[in-house]
Write a protein that holds these residues in place. Structure first.
Motif, PDB file in Angstrom:
ATOM      1  N   ALA A   1      85.162 -96.714 102.347  1.00 46.61           N
ATOM      2  CA  ALA A   1      84.240 -97.817 102.602  1.00 46.61           C
ATOM      3  C   ALA A   1      83.159 -97.858 101.526  1.00 46.61           C
ATOM      4  O   ALA A   1      82.848 -96.855 100.891  1.00 46.61           O
ATOM      5  CB  ALA A   1      83.598 -97.660 103.967  1.00 46.61           C
TER       6      ALA A   1
ATOM      7  N   ASN B   1      93.633 -98.502 101.571  1.00 45.64           N
ATOM      8  CA  ASN B   1      93.216 -97.146 101.926  1.00 45.64           C
ATOM      9  C   ASN B   1      92.111 -96.636 101.019  1.00 45.64           C
ATOM     10  O   ASN B   1      92.119 -95.496 100.563  1.00 45.64           O
ATOM     11  CB  ASN B   1      94.403 -96.188 101.884  1.00 45.64           C
TER      12      ASN B   1
ATOM     13  N   THR C   1      91.720-102.729 117.094  1.00 47.39           N
ATOM     14  CA  THR C   1      92.940-102.807 116.292  1.00 47.39           C
ATOM     15  C   THR C   1      94.094-102.201 117.070  1.00 47.39           C
ATOM     16  O   THR C   1      93.946-101.142 117.692  1.00 47.39           O
ATOM     17  CB  THR C   1      92.751-102.048 114.958  1.00 47.39           C
TER      18      THR C   1
ATOM     19  N   SER D   1      93.365 -96.884 109.344  1.00 48.11           N
ATOM     20  CA  SER D   1      92.726 -97.161 108.060  1.00 48.11           C
ATOM     21  C   SER D   1      92.060 -98.538 108.053  1.00 48.11           C
ATOM     22  O   SER D   1      90.903 -98.683 107.628  1.00 48.11           O
ATOM     23  CB  SER D   1      93.782 -97.077 106.944  1.00 48.11           C
ATOM     24  N   ILE D   2      92.780 -99.543 108.536  1.00 46.20           N
ATOM     25  CA  ILE D   2      92.211-100.896 108.566  1.00 46.20           C
ATOM     26  C   ILE D   2      91.023-100.943 109.523  1.00 46.20           C
ATOM     27  O   ILE D   2      89.970-101.492 109.209  1.00 46.20           O
ATOM     28  CB  ILE D   2      93.280-101.928 108.981  1.00 46.20           C
ATOM     29  N   HIS D   3      91.200-100.334 110.685  1.00 46.25           N
ATOM     30  CA  HIS D   3      90.120-100.376 111.682  1.00 46.25           C
ATOM     31  C   HIS D   3      88.857 -99.692 111.168  1.00 46.25           C
ATOM     32  O   HIS D   3      87.746-100.190 111.342  1.00 46.25           O
ATOM     33  CB  HIS D   3      90.595 -99.710 112.972  1.00 46.25           C
ATOM     34  N   SER D   4      89.064 -98.565 110.526  1.00 41.16           N
ATOM     35  CA  SER D   4      87.930 -97.812 109.998  1.00 41.16           C
ATOM     36  C   SER D   4      87.158 -98.650 108.982  1.00 41.16           C
ATOM     37  O   SER D   4      85.918 -98.706 109.014  1.00 41.16           O
ATOM     38  CB  SER D   4      88.435 -96.515 109.357  1.00 41.16           C
ATOM     39  N   ALA D   5      87.884 -99.324 108.100  1.00 36.28           N
ATOM     40  CA  ALA D   5      87.222-100.165 107.095  1.00 36.28           C
ATOM     41  C   ALA D   5      86.505-101.330 107.761  1.00 36.28           C
ATOM     42  O   ALA D   5      85.357-101.646 107.427  1.00 36.28           O
ATOM     43  CB  ALA D   5      88.257-100.678 106.091  1.00 36.28           C
TER      44      ALA D   5
ATOM     45  N   ARG E   1      90.516-103.494 102.066  1.00 36.25           N
ATOM     46  CA  ARG E   1      90.145-102.111 101.769  1.00 36.25           C
ATOM     47  C   ARG E   1      90.928-101.140 102.645  1.00 36.25           C
ATOM     48  O   ARG E   1      91.396-100.102 102.200  1.00 36.25           O
ATOM     49  CB  ARG E   1      88.643-101.910 101.976  1.00 36.25           C
ATOM     50  N   GLY E   2      91.078-101.513 103.900  1.00 37.70           N
ATOM     51  CA  GLY E   2      91.836-100.664 104.815  1.00 37.70           C
ATOM     52  C   GLY E   2      93.304-100.571 104.432  1.00 37.70           C
ATOM     53  O   GLY E   2      93.924 -99.515 104.524  1.00 37.70           O
TER      54      GLY E   2
ATOM     55  N   GLU F   1      87.226-106.171 103.925  1.00 38.67           N
ATOM     56  CA  GLU F   1      87.349-104.883 104.635  1.00 38.67           C
ATOM     57  C   GLU F   1      88.791-104.635 105.066  1.00 38.67           C
ATOM     58  O   GLU F   1      89.273-103.503 105.029  1.00 38.67           O
ATOM     59  CB  GLU F   1      86.407-104.845 105.836  1.00 38.67           C
ATOM     60  N   ILE F   2      89.473-105.688 105.492  1.00 39.72           N
ATOM     61  CA  ILE F   2      90.889-105.520 105.850  1.00 39.72           C
ATOM     62  C   ILE F   2      91.671-105.076 104.608  1.00 39.72           C
ATOM     63  O   ILE F   2      92.500-104.162 104.669  1.00 39.72           O
ATOM     64  CB  ILE F   2      91.468-106.830 106.417  1.00 39.72           C
TER      65      ILE F   2
END
Ligand SMILES: [Zn+2]
Length: 272
Positions: A214, A211, A131, A144-148, A207-208, A204-205
């Motif tokens: 997961a 925020n 990301t 946040s997006i990457h983590s999700a 969700r990120g 997932e995106i």
């Protein structure tokens, strides 16, 4: 007679007032941080490529432009359901110049800009999700997006990176570019061709962006990368920073990654 207490009184009051001011400043700083992440009401989704621009590299079997569009179209209703206004830079298979994409994003001051891409490389072994962001204010959103995303996908975690891609540099709102895996990698290409997996990516995106933490359970896919911390990697390669041109470019560059999971990779295609 003025007692010590009387003379100390104003000092104590000043001290208390000082603490009060410090507390207020701290609270204001926290509030500012929170509002910086939640102030936006609109999400501008930018499906990479389109039209004559297939994305990826020459000879790539799975066209990137259709995968980015599909994930983006799946992401849209998820965000709308969460109360966001969603603007698409394209919602069909058409070519939209990069300058137009940035201009669309910049016309919504209370928005964030999310570019959806898939990666490619001449080496089929290259894999993983990465990301990108450019401005400092975009970093928390990218993280946040990457983590999700890496939490919900079976792909390797290639990290969050700062890089001056055109659409990231030319946008004045928080902007993130997601590479959802390598279409030139047999395993990730197979995943990407599954509508169930593309729906998962969109979820997932979303969700990120929202925020949200997961999911505790991941049903359809295992996650080899969940133990990897997603740290910000302050990587900025000035060679890729260009200021001129709104014309769509396809430029190939090669770079050597500096992380422990280093692998030499041809950065492909659009990398705007
Ligand atoms: Zn792309």
């Amino acid at each position: 007679m003025r007692s010590h207490a009387a003379t100390k009184g104003p000092l104590i009051m000043r001290a208390r007032f000082g603490r009060y001011v410090v507390c207020c400043l701290a609270a204001a700083a926290l509030a500012a941080t929170a509002s910086a992440q939640t102030r936006y009401t609109t999400v501008v989704i930018d499906p990479g490529h389109g039209g004559f621009d297939r994305g990826g590299i020459p000879g790539q079997r799975v066209p990137e432009k259709m995968m980015t569009l599909d994930v983006s179209l799946r992401l849209k209703p998820l965000l709308e359901k969460a109360g966001y206004r969603v603007v698409m830079t394209r919602d069909t298979d058409v070519f939209v110049p990069l300058g137009t994409r940035a201009a669309i994003a910049n016309s919504y001051p209370n928005a964030i800009f999310v570019c959806v891409h898939f990666n490619s490389a001449t080496r089929s072994g290259a894999n993983g999700i990465e990301t990108y962001f450019y401005s400092t204010e975009s970093a928390p959103l990218a993280a946040s997006i990457h983590s999700a995303l890496v939490g919900g996908a079976p792909s390797e975690n290639r990290g969050v990176r700062r890089r001056g891609y055109f659409v990231l540099r030319r946008t004045t709102i928080p902007a993130v570019l997601i590479e959802c895996g390598f279409l030139t990698n047999p395993t990730e290409a197979q995943y990407a061709q599954s509508s169930e997996y593309r729906q998962k990516l969109a979820q997932e995106i979303a969700r990120g962006i929202l925020n949200r933490p997961a999911l505790a359970t991941r049903t359809a896919y295992t996650n080899r990368s969940s133990r990897v911390d997603v740290g910000l990697q302050p990587f900025l390669d000035q060679r890729f920073m260009r200021e001129s041109g709104t014309k769509h470019r396809r430029h190939k560059t090669s770079t050597t990654k500096k992380s422990p999971s280093t692998e030499k990779k041809k950065v492909s295609s659009e990398e705007q």
